[in-house]
Scaffold this motif. Structure first.
Motif, PDB file in Angstrom:
ATOM      1  N   ILE A 157       0.850  -1.205   0.000  1.00 53.01           N
ATOM      2  CA  ILE A 157       0.000   0.000   0.000  1.00 53.01           C
ATOM      3  C   ILE A 157       0.882   1.252   0.000  1.00 53.01           C
ATOM      4  CG2 ILE A 157      -1.604   1.367   1.417  1.00 53.01           C
ATOM      5  CD1 ILE A 157      -2.797  -1.397   2.340  1.00 53.01           C
ATOM      6  N   TYR A 158       1.924   1.284   0.843  1.00 51.30           N
ATOM      7  CA  TYR A 158       2.822   2.448   0.913  1.00 51.30           C
ATOM      8  C   TYR A 158       3.421   2.728  -0.468  1.00 51.30           C
ATOM      9  CZ  TYR A 158       2.817   1.660   6.034  1.00 51.30           C
ATOM     10  OH  TYR A 158       2.464   1.491   7.329  1.00 51.30           O
ATOM     11  N   LYS A 159       3.878   1.645  -1.130  1.00 54.74           N
ATOM     12  CA  LYS A 159       4.499   1.812  -2.458  1.00 54.74           C
ATOM     13  C   LYS A 159       3.488   2.322  -3.477  1.00 54.74           C
ATOM     14  CE  LYS A 159       8.181  -1.570  -2.047  1.00 54.74           C
ATOM     15  NZ  LYS A 159       8.685  -2.862  -2.478  1.00 54.74           N
ATOM     16  N   LYS A 160       2.302   1.732  -3.491  1.00 55.93           N
ATOM     17  CA  LYS A 160       1.290   2.103  -4.480  1.00 55.93           C
ATOM     18  C   LYS A 160       0.801   3.541  -4.286  1.00 55.93           C
ATOM     19  CE  LYS A 160      -0.442  -2.571  -5.382  1.00 55.93           C
ATOM     20  NZ  LYS A 160      -1.602  -3.456  -5.307  1.00 55.93           N
ATOM     21  N   LEU A 161       0.632   3.948  -3.028  1.00 56.41           N
ATOM     22  CA  LEU A 161       0.135   5.312  -2.745  1.00 56.41           C
ATOM     23  C   LEU A 161       1.263   6.347  -2.759  1.00 56.41           C
ATOM     24  CD1 LEU A 161      -2.412   4.639   0.168  1.00 56.41           C
ATOM     25  CD2 LEU A 161      -2.912   5.036  -2.253  1.00 56.41           C
ATOM     26  N   GLY A 162       2.508   5.892  -2.701  1.00 56.82           N
ATOM     27  CA  GLY A 162       3.638   6.818  -2.687  1.00 56.82           C
ATOM     28  C   GLY A 162       3.798   7.533  -1.348  1.00 56.82           C
ATOM     29  N   VAL A 163       3.484   6.833  -0.262  1.00 55.87           N
ATOM     30  CA  VAL A 163       3.637   7.404   1.087  1.00 55.87           C
ATOM     31  C   VAL A 163       4.704   6.627   1.835  1.00 55.87           C
ATOM     32  CG1 VAL A 163       1.272   8.291   1.212  1.00 55.87           C
ATOM     33  CG2 VAL A 163       1.764   5.984   2.036  1.00 55.87           C
ATOM     34  N   ALA A 164       5.185   7.214   2.911  1.00 55.67           N
ATOM     35  CA  ALA A 164       6.305   6.611   3.621  1.00 55.67           C
ATOM     36  C   ALA A 164       5.889   5.814   4.843  1.00 55.67           C
ATOM     37  CB  ALA A 164       7.283   7.700   4.045  1.00 55.67           C
ATOM     38  N   ASN A 165       4.697   6.072   5.375  1.00 54.82           N
ATOM     39  CA  ASN A 165       4.357   5.402   6.631  1.00 54.82           C
ATOM     40  C   ASN A 165       2.850   5.272   6.819  1.00 54.82           C
ATOM     41  OD1 ASN A 165       3.411   7.922   7.645  1.00 54.82           O
ATOM     42  ND2 ASN A 165       5.501   8.451   8.242  1.00 54.82           N
ATOM     43  N   ARG A 166       2.519   4.647   7.914  1.00 53.96           N
ATOM     44  CA  ARG A 166       1.134   4.356   8.291  1.00 53.96           C
ATOM     45  C   ARG A 166       0.306   5.639   8.439  1.00 53.96           C
ATOM     46  NH1 ARG A 166       0.702  -0.247  11.534  1.00 53.96           N
ATOM     47  NH2 ARG A 166      -1.418  -0.606  12.202  1.00 53.96           N
ATOM     48  N   GLN A 167       0.880   6.659   9.115  1.00 52.02           N
ATOM     49  CA  GLN A 167       0.147   7.909   9.367  1.00 52.02           C
ATOM     50  C   GLN A 167      -0.225   8.605   8.058  1.00 52.02           C
ATOM     51  OE1 GLN A 167      -1.117   8.890  12.280  1.00 52.02           O
ATOM     52  NE2 GLN A 167      -2.094  10.551  11.174  1.00 52.02           N
ATOM     53  N   LYS A 168       0.699   8.642   7.110  1.00 56.66           N
ATOM     54  CA  LYS A 168       0.413   9.281   5.816  1.00 56.66           C
ATOM     55  C   LYS A 168      -0.680   8.513   5.075  1.00 56.66           C
ATOM     56  CE  LYS A 168       3.434  12.563   6.068  1.00 56.66           C
ATOM     57  NZ  LYS A 168       3.047  13.949   6.192  1.00 56.66           N
ATOM     58  N   THR A 169      -0.686   7.196   5.193  1.00 51.59           N
ATOM     59  CA  THR A 169      -1.731   6.380   4.573  1.00 51.59           C
ATOM     60  C   THR A 169      -3.088   6.724   5.182  1.00 51.59           C
ATOM     61  OG1 THR A 169      -0.153   4.592   4.222  1.00 51.59           O
ATOM     62  CG2 THR A 169      -2.490   4.009   4.111  1.00 51.59           C
ATOM     63  N   ILE A 170      -3.107   6.839   6.486  1.00 50.72           N
ATOM     64  CA  ILE A 170      -4.362   7.185   7.184  1.00 50.72           C
ATOM     65  C   ILE A 170      -4.849   8.562   6.729  1.00 50.72           C
ATOM     66  CG2 ILE A 170      -5.364   7.739   9.436  1.00 50.72           C
ATOM     67  CD1 ILE A 170      -3.491   5.546  10.615  1.00 50.72           C
ATOM     68  N   GLU A 171      -3.945   9.551   6.695  1.00 53.76           N
ATOM     69  CA  GLU A 171      -4.326  10.903   6.286  1.00 53.76           C
ATOM     70  C   GLU A 171      -4.895  10.916   4.868  1.00 53.76           C
ATOM     71  OE1 GLU A 171      -0.906  13.436   6.774  1.00 53.76           O
ATOM     72  OE2 GLU A 171      -0.849  13.106   8.936  1.00 53.76           O
ATOM     73  N   LEU A 172      -4.308  10.126   3.986  1.00 51.01           N
ATOM     74  CA  LEU A 172      -4.718  10.112   2.586  1.00 51.01           C
ATOM     75  C   LEU A 172      -6.048   9.373   2.388  1.00 51.01           C
ATOM     76  CD1 LEU A 172      -3.819  10.899  -0.294  1.00 51.01           C
ATOM     77  CD2 LEU A 172      -2.699   8.679  -0.443  1.00 51.01           C
ATOM     78  N   CYS A 173      -6.260   8.289   3.115  1.00 49.13           N
ATOM     79  CA  CYS A 173      -7.393   7.407   2.840  1.00 49.13           C
ATOM     80  C   CYS A 173      -8.542   7.504   3.849  1.00 49.13           C
ATOM     81  CB  CYS A 173      -6.919   5.957   2.805  1.00 49.13           C
ATOM     82  SG  CYS A 173      -5.708   5.642   1.510  1.00 49.13           S
ATOM     83  N   GLN A 174      -8.342   8.138   4.957  1.00 50.80           N
ATOM     84  CA  GLN A 174      -9.339   8.097   6.019  1.00 50.80           C
ATOM     85  C   GLN A 174     -10.698   8.627   5.567  1.00 50.80           C
ATOM     86  OE1 GLN A 174      -8.334  10.130   9.686  1.00 50.80           O
ATOM     87  NE2 GLN A 174      -9.205   8.460  10.831  1.00 50.80           N
ATOM     88  N   GLN A 175     -10.711   9.626   4.733  1.00 51.49           N
ATOM     89  CA  GLN A 175     -11.995  10.181   4.307  1.00 51.49           C
ATOM     90  C   GLN A 175     -12.816   9.199   3.471  1.00 51.49           C
ATOM     91  OE1 GLN A 175     -10.600  13.744   2.581  1.00 51.49           O
ATOM     92  NE2 GLN A 175     -10.081  12.847   0.617  1.00 51.49           N
ATOM     93  N   ASN A 176     -12.208   8.149   2.963  1.00 54.00           N
ATOM     94  CA  ASN A 176     -12.949   7.121   2.231  1.00 54.00           C
ATOM     95  C   ASN A 176     -13.882   6.339   3.153  1.00 54.00           C
ATOM     96  OD1 ASN A 176     -11.067   7.921   0.315  1.00 54.00           O
ATOM     97  ND2 ASN A 176     -10.978   5.887  -0.615  1.00 54.00           N
ATOM     98  N   TYR A 177     -13.563   6.283   4.449  1.00 56.30           N
ATOM     99  CA  TYR A 177     -14.275   5.385   5.352  1.00 56.30           C
ATOM    100  C   TYR A 177     -14.984   6.093   6.502  1.00 56.30           C
ATOM    101  CZ  TYR A 177     -11.331   2.396   2.649  1.00 56.30           C
ATOM    102  OH  TYR A 177     -10.720   1.792   1.596  1.00 56.30           O
ATOM    103  N   LEU A 178     -14.897   7.377   6.541  1.00 50.25           N
ATOM    104  CA  LEU A 178     -15.574   8.139   7.593  1.00 50.25           C
ATOM    105  C   LEU A 178     -16.589   9.060   6.941  1.00 50.25           C
ATOM    106  CD1 LEU A 178     -12.518   9.185   9.784  1.00 50.25           C
ATOM    107  CD2 LEU A 178     -14.084   7.312  10.195  1.00 50.25           C
ATOM    108  N   THR A 179     -17.589   9.477   7.717  1.00 48.26           N
ATOM    109  CA  THR A 179     -18.510  10.490   7.192  1.00 48.26           C
ATOM    110  C   THR A 179     -17.895  11.864   7.433  1.00 48.26           C
ATOM    111  OG1 THR A 179     -19.677  10.534   9.286  1.00 48.26           O
ATOM    112  CG2 THR A 179     -20.561   9.079   7.580  1.00 48.26           C
TER     113      THR A 179
END
Length: 184
Positions: A157-179
């Motif tokens: 996931i980190y490689k595909k999204l171009g992020v370095a860590n878990r926190q950046k993944t959360i920041e980028l994707c969190q709005q997909n799963y929250l209202t």
């Protein structure tokens, strides 16, 4: 007491005036000097109490001025403190307004398909974003897979999204799963 002293001066003045009139040359000059001394003494005796009263009033006025100046210094110091608090509150309000503007920006989820995220990786992202405090082991237990699988999924996931860590993944994707917080 004043009247007594004035009476003595009047008597002395009359006696000296009569005495000095006998010697015309010396008498006229000394007579003027005696007039002046009598006049000044009369003023001094008559107005000494008034001058003392005026000096007492002046002292009280000066004390009141000093008291007011001290109060002014205290109020100025307090005002500077309040101004600092107001400035701090204004900064906080500006920050909150900025946050509100940011929240009002269009809120669109990212297209995970564009990054070629697999269904298993998306489930990992969803679990991670819905509870950001979970460890890899807890995510694995929730998804019914091994912890090693979660680690592999996260690295892909980190490689595909171009992020370095878990926190950046959360920041980028969190709005997909929250209202959206403003849409609740």
């Amino acid at each position: 007491m004043k009247l007594f002293l004035i009476g003595i001066f009047v008597v002395l003045f009359i006696e000296l005036s009569v005495f000095l009139k006998q010697d015309v040359k010396l008498g006229i000059g000394l007579n003027y000097i005696i007039y002046l001394i009598f006049f000044l003494s009369f003023i001094h005796i008559s107005y000494t109490d008034e001058i003392r009263k005026i000096l007492k009033i002046e002292t009280k006025v000066n004390e009141k001025i000093e008291s007011i100046e001290e109060e002014l210094r205290t109020l100025t110091y307090e005002l500077e403190g309040y101004q600092a608090i107001v400035k701090e509150k204004e900064t906080r309000i500006n920050n909150l307004n900025h946050d509100i503007e940011k929240l009002n920006e269009p809120w669109t989820p990212i297209d995970l398909g564009k990054y070629k995220i697999s269904e298993q990786e998306e489930r990992t992202i969803r679990e991670l974003c819905q509870n950001t405090e979970l460890t890899n082991k807890e995510i694995a237990a929730a998804l019914g897979v091994k912890e090693g699988t979660i680690k592999q999924n996260l690295n892909r996931i980190y490689k595909k999204l171009g992020v370095a860590n878990r926190q950046k993944t959360i920041e980028l994707c969190q709005q997909n799963y929250l209202t959206h917080p403003l849409k609740n």
